[in-house]
Scaffold this motif. Structure first.
Motif, PDB file in Angstrom:
ATOM      1  N   PRO A 167       0.808  -1.233   0.000  1.00  5.88           N
ATOM      2  CA  PRO A 167       0.000   0.000   0.000  1.00  5.88           C
ATOM      3  C   PRO A 167       0.838   1.279   0.000  1.00  5.88           C
ATOM      4  N   VAL A 168       2.061   1.201   0.487  1.00  6.40           N
ATOM      5  CA  VAL A 168       2.921   2.389   0.477  1.00  6.40           C
ATOM      6  C   VAL A 168       3.237   2.822  -0.949  1.00  6.40           C
ATOM      7  N   VAL A 169       3.258   1.840  -1.872  1.00  5.10           N
ATOM      8  CA  VAL A 169       3.519   2.171  -3.280  1.00  5.10           C
ATOM      9  C   VAL A 169       2.408   3.058  -3.822  1.00  5.10           C
ATOM     10  N   ASP A 170       1.170   2.765  -3.497  1.00 10.06           N
ATOM     11  CA  ASP A 170       0.063   3.615  -3.933  1.00 10.06           C
ATOM     12  C   ASP A 170       0.178   5.013  -3.338  1.00 10.06           C
ATOM     13  N   SER A 171       0.549   5.089  -2.056  1.00 18.32           N
ATOM     14  CA  SER A 171       0.737   6.409  -1.430  1.00 18.32           C
ATOM     15  C   SER A 171       1.860   7.184  -2.107  1.00 18.32           C
ATOM     16  N   LEU A 172       2.900   6.459  -2.527  1.00 15.79           N
ATOM     17  CA  LEU A 172       4.020   7.112  -3.209  1.00 15.79           C
ATOM     18  C   LEU A 172       3.563   7.748  -4.523  1.00 15.79           C
ATOM     19  N   LEU A 173       2.779   7.019  -5.306  1.00 14.10           N
ATOM     20  CA  LEU A 173       2.296   7.554  -6.582  1.00 14.10           C
ATOM     21  C   LEU A 173       1.409   8.781  -6.381  1.00 14.10           C
ATOM     22  N   VAL A 174       0.639   8.768  -5.315  1.00 16.17           N
ATOM     23  CA  VAL A 174      -0.204   9.935  -5.017  1.00 16.17           C
ATOM     24  C   VAL A 174       0.652  11.130  -4.616  1.00 16.17           C
ATOM     25  N   ASN A 175       1.680  10.892  -3.800  1.00 20.78           N
ATOM     26  CA  ASN A 175       2.529  11.992  -3.342  1.00 20.78           C
ATOM     27  C   ASN A 175       3.370  12.584  -4.466  1.00 20.78           C
ATOM     28  N   LEU A 176       3.701  11.762  -5.459  1.00 25.75           N
ATOM     29  CA  LEU A 176       4.522  12.273  -6.563  1.00 25.75           C
ATOM     30  C   LEU A 176       3.801  13.339  -7.366  1.00 25.75           C
ATOM     31  N   ARG A 177       2.483  13.376  -7.307  1.00 28.00           N
ATOM     32  CA  ARG A 177       1.731  14.382  -8.055  1.00 28.00           C
ATOM     33  C   ARG A 177       2.032  15.801  -7.571  1.00 28.00           C
ATOM     34  N   GLU A 178       2.512  15.933  -6.336  1.00 25.33           N
ATOM     35  CA  GLU A 178       2.791  17.251  -5.776  1.00 25.33           C
ATOM     36  C   GLU A 178       4.153  17.788  -6.189  1.00 25.33           C
ATOM     37  N   LEU A 179       4.939  16.988  -6.862  1.00 25.08           N
ATOM     38  CA  LEU A 179       6.258  17.452  -7.290  1.00 25.08           C
ATOM     39  C   LEU A 179       6.112  18.500  -8.393  1.00 25.08           C
ATOM     40  N   SER A 180       7.029  19.461  -8.414  1.00 23.72           N
ATOM     41  CA  SER A 180       7.015  20.466  -9.476  1.00 23.72           C
ATOM     42  C   SER A 180       7.369  19.800 -10.804  1.00 23.72           C
ATOM     43  N   GLY A 181       6.641  20.163 -11.848  1.00 26.24           N
ATOM     44  CA  GLY A 181       6.893  19.591 -13.165  1.00 26.24           C
ATOM     45  C   GLY A 181       6.425  18.165 -13.325  1.00 26.24           C
ATOM     46  N   PHE A 182       5.527  17.712 -12.452  1.00 20.95           N
ATOM     47  CA  PHE A 182       5.044  16.330 -12.557  1.00 20.95           C
ATOM     48  C   PHE A 182       4.224  16.155 -13.827  1.00 20.95           C
ATOM     49  N   ALA A 183       4.645  15.207 -14.676  1.00 25.44           N
ATOM     50  CA  ALA A 183       3.932  14.927 -15.919  1.00 25.44           C
ATOM     51  C   ALA A 183       3.415  13.499 -15.970  1.00 25.44           C
ATOM     52  N   GLY A 184       3.659  12.734 -14.932  1.00 21.66           N
ATOM     53  CA  GLY A 184       3.179  11.362 -14.902  1.00 21.66           C
ATOM     54  C   GLY A 184       4.183  10.451 -14.224  1.00 21.66           C
ATOM     55  N   ALA A 185       3.704   9.359 -13.662  1.00 18.88           N
ATOM     56  CA  ALA A 185       4.588   8.391 -12.996  1.00 18.88           C
ATOM     57  C   ALA A 185       3.965   7.009 -13.098  1.00 18.88           C
ATOM     58  N   VAL A 186       4.805   6.009 -13.171  1.00 16.31           N
ATOM     59  CA  VAL A 186       4.333   4.639 -13.271  1.00 16.31           C
ATOM     60  C   VAL A 186       5.349   3.727 -12.587  1.00 16.31           C
ATOM     61  N   VAL A 187       4.850   2.727 -11.897  1.00 12.31           N
ATOM     62  CA  VAL A 187       5.714   1.717 -11.282  1.00 12.31           C
ATOM     63  C   VAL A 187       5.871   0.568 -12.268  1.00 12.31           C
ATOM     64  N   THR A 188       7.096   0.282 -12.601  1.00 13.31           N
ATOM     65  CA  THR A 188       7.361  -0.738 -13.626  1.00 13.31           C
ATOM     66  C   THR A 188       7.515  -2.139 -13.035  1.00 13.31           C
TER      67      THR A 188
END
Length: 242
Positions: A167-188
Motif C-alpha cells: 500500500p505504500v507504493v500507492d501512497s508514493l504515486l499519489v505523493n509524486l503528483r505534488e512534485l514540481s513539473g510532474f507529468a506522470g509516474a508509473v511503477v514498472t
C-alpha cells in the motif's frame, strides 16, 4: 480823327508766343535730363546691390563661424566618446554573457533540489535506493509527444524505492503528483526482498520544473507574462505508460 485805341495791358507770366531757342538746344537739354535720370537709377541699383552683397556676405561669415563651432564641438564629443569606448565593449560583452547564461540555463533543473523534493514526498517507511535522470540538453529541443493525450515532458527519472508494504507504493504515486513539473509516474516492477519490497518506477517531468534562475521575476516570484506559468499546467493522469 478817330480816337487812339486803348493800349493793351502788360501780362506777366503768360505763355510766350515766340520761342527763340533752336530745337537742337531743346533736344540736348532733354537728353541731358534723361542721362541724369539714368545715372541716378544706376547709382541706386549699384548701392542696392552693394548693400545686398554685404548683407549676404555677413550672413555667410556668421554661418561659417557657427559651422566651425559645431565641427569643433563634434570633434570634442568624438574625443570624449573615444575615452569611454572600452566601457561600450565591456557592456556589450556583459550583455552577451548574460544572454548566454539565460539561454544556457533555460532548460536547467537543479536535480539536487529535485531529489530533496522527491525524498520529502516519500511516504513514511520508504527510502530511495537509486535515482537516474535522463533529461534534454540546453541545445536540444523538447521531445515530441508520440502517445495521444500524453502530456509533454523534458526529463525522465528512473528510480527505485524500498517500501515496507505494497500500500505504500500507492501512497508514493499519489505523493509524486505534488512534485514540481510532474507529468506522470508509473511503477514498472515490484520485487520482494526479505521483509521489504523494492519498487522500480519512472517519473516524467515537464517544463514546469525548469529553475530559470536568471530570468526576471516579479514581486510575487512568478515568471513574466511571456513565460509559461506553472499554475496553468494541464493536470496529468494518475498513471501513464512509460
Amino acid at each position: 480823327m478817330k480816337a487812339a485805341s486803348k493800349s493793351a495791358g502788360i501780362v506777366i507770366g503768360g505763355e510766350p508766343r515766340i520761342d527763340f531757342l533752336p530745337p537742337e538746344v531743346k533736344a540736348r537739354n532733354g537728353a541731358r535730363r534723361t542721362r541724369r535720370s539714368l545715372i541716378a537709377v544706376v547709382l541706386v541699383v549699384v548701392v542696392g546691390c552693394a548693400a545686398g552683397y554685404g548683407f549676404a556676405t555677413t550672413l555667410a561669415i556668421q554661418s561659417e563661424v557657427k559651422l566651425a563651432e559645431e565641427q569643433a564641438e563634434t570633434q570634442r564629443l568624438l574625443a570624449e566618446q573615444a575615452k569611454y569606448s572600452a566601457v561600450g565593449t565591456v557592456s556589450s560583452a556583459t550583455a552577451a554573457v548574460e544572454n548566454a547564461r539565460i539561454v544556457g540555463s533555460a532548460t536547467e533543473i537543479v536535480w539536487a533540489d529535485y531529489l530533496a523534493e522527491l525524498k520529502a514526498a516519500l511516504p513514511s517507511g520508504a527510502t530511495i535506493e537509486s535515482f537516474v535522470v535522463d533529461s534534454q540538453a540546453a541545445v536540444e529541443a523538447a521531445p515530441e509527444v508520440a502517445v495521444p493525450l500524453q502530456s509533454s515532458r523534458v526529463a525522465t527519472v528512473t528510480f527505485a524505492v524500498r517500501v515496507p508494504t505494497l500500500p505504500v507504493v500507492d501512497s508514493l504515486l499519489v505523493n509524486l503528483r505534488e512534485l514540481s513539473g510532474f507529468a506522470g509516474a508509473v511503477v514498472t516492477s515490484i520485487t520482494l526482498e526479505d521483509d521489504s519490497y523494492l519498487a522500480s518506477g519512472v517519473l516524467h517531468v515537464n517544463a514546469d520544473a525548469f529553475e530559470k534562475r536568471f530570468f526576471d521575476r516579479n514581486e510575487a516570484g512568478e515568471p513574466p507574462a511571456d513565460e509559461p506559468d506553472s499554475s496553468s499546467a494541464e493536470a496529468p493522469a494518475d498513471d501513464e505508460e512509460e
